[in-house]
Design a protein around this motif. Structure first.
Motif, PDB file in Angstrom:
ATOM      1  N   LEU A  69       0.327   6.350   0.003  1.00  0.00           N
ATOM      2  CA  LEU A  69       0.938   7.407   1.226  1.00  0.00           C
ATOM      3  C   LEU A  69       1.605   8.435   0.301  1.00  0.00           C
ATOM      4  O   LEU A  69       2.384   8.448  -0.503  1.00  0.00           O
ATOM      5  N   LEU A  78       3.063  -2.080   4.053  1.00  0.00           N
ATOM      6  CA  LEU A  78       4.197  -1.017   3.491  1.00  0.00           C
ATOM      7  C   LEU A  78       5.199  -1.844   2.906  1.00  0.00           C
ATOM      8  O   LEU A  78       6.019  -2.049   3.802  1.00  0.00           O
ATOM      9  N   PRO A 123       2.865  11.112   5.925  1.00  0.00           N
ATOM     10  CA  PRO A 123       2.032   9.819   6.112  1.00  0.00           C
ATOM     11  C   PRO A 123       0.775  10.287   6.880  1.00  0.00           C
ATOM     12  O   PRO A 123      -0.180   9.450   6.721  1.00  0.00           O
ATOM     13  N   HIS A 179       0.867  -1.267   0.107  1.00  0.00           N
ATOM     14  CA  HIS A 179       0.092  -0.285  -0.093  1.00  0.00           C
ATOM     15  C   HIS A 179       0.959   1.327   0.112  1.00  0.00           C
ATOM     16  O   HIS A 179       0.345   2.294   0.381  1.00  0.00           O
ATOM     17  N   LEU A 180       2.127   1.066  -0.258  1.00  0.00           N
ATOM     18  CA  LEU A 180       3.016   2.321  -0.299  1.00  0.00           C
ATOM     19  C   LEU A 180       2.624   3.405  -1.230  1.00  0.00           C
ATOM     20  O   LEU A 180       2.784   4.691  -1.048  1.00  0.00           O
ATOM     21  N   TYR A 237      11.199  -0.049   4.286  1.00  0.00           N
ATOM     22  CA  TYR A 237       9.776  -0.949   4.113  1.00  0.00           C
ATOM     23  C   TYR A 237      10.189  -1.926   2.659  1.00  0.00           C
ATOM     24  O   TYR A 237       9.290  -3.173   2.767  1.00  0.00           O
ATOM     25  N   CYS A 260       1.138  -3.524   8.920  1.00  0.00           N
ATOM     26  CA  CYS A 260       1.027  -2.399   9.546  1.00  0.00           C
ATOM     27  C   CYS A 260      -0.496  -2.352  10.191  1.00  0.00           C
ATOM     28  O   CYS A 260      -1.493  -2.630   9.350  1.00  0.00           O
TER      29      CYS A 260
END
Length: 507
Positions: free
Chosen positions: A51, A74, A55, A47-48, A225, A79
């Motif tokens: 962002l 991430l 963040p 899901h980076l 990450y 997370c």
């Protein structure tokens, strides 16, 4: 020959069967886990892509769509994002031990000598020892009382510096730089007795070094990450990180040698933090044997955490007051009535200044010192009925909690009066009221919160009492946030200033 051919076919088939079985087991385990809601992710990056470079604002947007508990991936890091007071309470109080570890970010860990200090240390015997030492010998009430003259000296120096820069009339002042210098000098004197005429240049060097460290720590680093990026410096952060750490290490080696030679006592015989740390390292009866790396890392923790939190809070509070002149005047009237104009506001006056306290609470609600409280789960647990696996990174979004309409009426309005009304008067920011936790809560709450509040209250009170303030180049101060994981301002706080009291009551 036939047997060999049979083996050639059998081995691949067995491998396929084993791999298929492992995949099925993994899928079954994932189905058994009841994870919080999650948006659609992508291969490798997870899901980076959702962002931004701020963040906590991205997490806020996602929470509006998916709820106050959110499961994200991430890169390769699982997370949990919590965005309500009730979720924060479960994580930081009900299940506190399960979430008592820190996520180890590459840059912070490097500056902290691999977690050798206090703030970034793993939860365990060493951390507990440092926590006890910190609260009893460094930042407890007795030590803060002993260091009151230092804070008072530096407050007067700040007032004089602001006066010198604005006494010729309304001029532009770099408030961010002035406040950073003020806080850095307080911490430098408390930590290693370095504020004297001969070390002014060194103090300025330390300030710039700390500012660079804080800036680097606020960067969103892909290396944290996505594993392959650990070996590539795509963002150009590693070189900056190494250069600053090298400077810091050289400075600490010099100071430690001087301490060894001089014993490092203040003129009145009070030990500074370095004295206490060095004495502890030589104590054969101490629970933990402190190394030189432990000492250096602790000093880094004090400078990075203390400077960043205090200055950030001061900047946002003054900016809000400038943008709300009626509130600024109300706070000024209170100070004039309680303190008068013939002496400088003091820390001892703060209990008698409830509106000033309300201004600070309201500023911390909208602009929490730590917009994300970051933890790491050390064992599997449940939050609100959802499963949280071990080694999950946890982000508690205090920025969102402070804007929650379920907790606050007109949440985006700067209205200090809300903290003078019945039901809110007793709300404080020391971790017991989860709708307002700018310094965190529980075992791993910010240990320097009391010092930060003392500096914030006295500095803001002095600036309200002694100076007239205005926005530089416009009617209002720009309130945009910086591209950072911290709550840094988008721009340095430049304001117009003119003395309100002349001469200044520097007593």
């Amino acid at each position: 020959m036939e047997e060999a051919e049979l083996q050639c076919f059998t081995v691949p088939i067995l491998l396929v069967l084993v791999i298929s079985l492992l995949v099925l087991i993994g899928r079954r385990q994932r189905r058994i886990l009841r994870l919080p809601p999650s948006p659609v992710g992508l291969p490798i990056i997870g899901h980076l892509h959702l962002l931004s470079q701020i963040p906590h604002q991205s997490f806020h947007t996602l929470s509006q769509r998916h709820g106050d508990l959110l499961h994200l991936r991430l890169g390769s890091v699982p997370c949990l994002v919590a965005s309500s007071a009730s979720s924060a309470r479960e994580i930081l109080r009900t299940q506190e031990l399960a979430f008592s570890d820190r996520l180890q970010f590459k840059i912070a860990s490097y500056f902290a000598y691999g977690g050798s200090g206090f703030v970034f240390a793993h939860y365990g015997p060493y951390w507990r020892f440092m926590k006890k030492l910190c609260m009893s010998e460094f930042l407890g009430g007795r030590m803060l009382d002993l260091f009151l003259p230092i804070r008072r000296d530096e407050l007067i120096a700040l007032a004089q510096s602001l006066y010198d820069k604005s006494k010729e009339g309304r001029t532009t002042v770099d408030v961010s730089g002035e406040l950073s210098r003020f806080v850095n000098n307080v911490i430098s004197r408390m930590t290693m007795s370095r504020r004297s005429s001969k070390s002014e240049g060194e103090s300025e060097e330390i300030r710039k070094m700390v500012d660079e460290m804080i800036d680097l720590m606020g960067k969103f680093n892909l290396a944290d990450y996505i594993g392959i990026f650990k070996f590539w410096d795509l963002q150009g952060l590693d070189k900056r990180m190494e250069d600053v750490r090298r400077q810091f290490d050289h400075m600490m080696e010099t100071i430690l040698k001087e301490k060894e030679a001089s014993k490092g006592k203040l003129g009145d015989g009070i030990k500074d933090f370095l004295d206490i740390l060095m004495d502890t390292s030589k104590d054969s009866c101490a629970e933990v044997k402190l190394t030189k790396e432990n000492i250096k890392a602790f000093v880094f923790d004090v400078f990075a955490g203390g400077t960043s939190s205090s200055v950030t809070a001061m900047e946002w509070a003054l900016a809000e007051l400038i943008n709300h002149p009626n509130i600024l005047q109300k706070a000024r009237d209170e100070i004039d009535m309680v303190v008068g104009k013939k002496r400088l506001v003091a820390e001892s006056d703060v209990p008698n200044l409830p509106y000033l306290q309300a201004v600070i609470k309201e500023s911390l609600r909208l602009h929490p010192v730590f917009p994300l409280i970051i933890r790491k789960s050390i064992r599997e647990s449940k939050i609100k009925g959802y499963d949280v696996p071990a080694n999950t990174a946890v982000f508690i979004n205090t920025w969102t909690i402070g804007r929650d309409p379920a907790q606050w009426s007109e949440p985006l309005e700067f209205r200090p009066e809300r903290f003078t009304e019945e039901g809110r008067k007793t709300v404080d920011f020391r971790g017991q009221h989860f709708e307002l936790i700018p310094f965190g809560s529980g075992r791993r709450a910010c240990p320097g919160s009391f010092l930060a509040l003392q500096l914030l209250q006295s500095a803001l009170g002095m600036m309200i009492q002694c100076f007239d303030w205005g926005a530089d180049g416009g009617e209002t101060v720009d309130m945009a946030e910086g591209l950072s994981m911290t709550l840094a301002r988008g721009r340095a706080l430049l304001c117009t200033s003119a003395p309100r009291l002349n001469p200044l009551p520097l007593e």
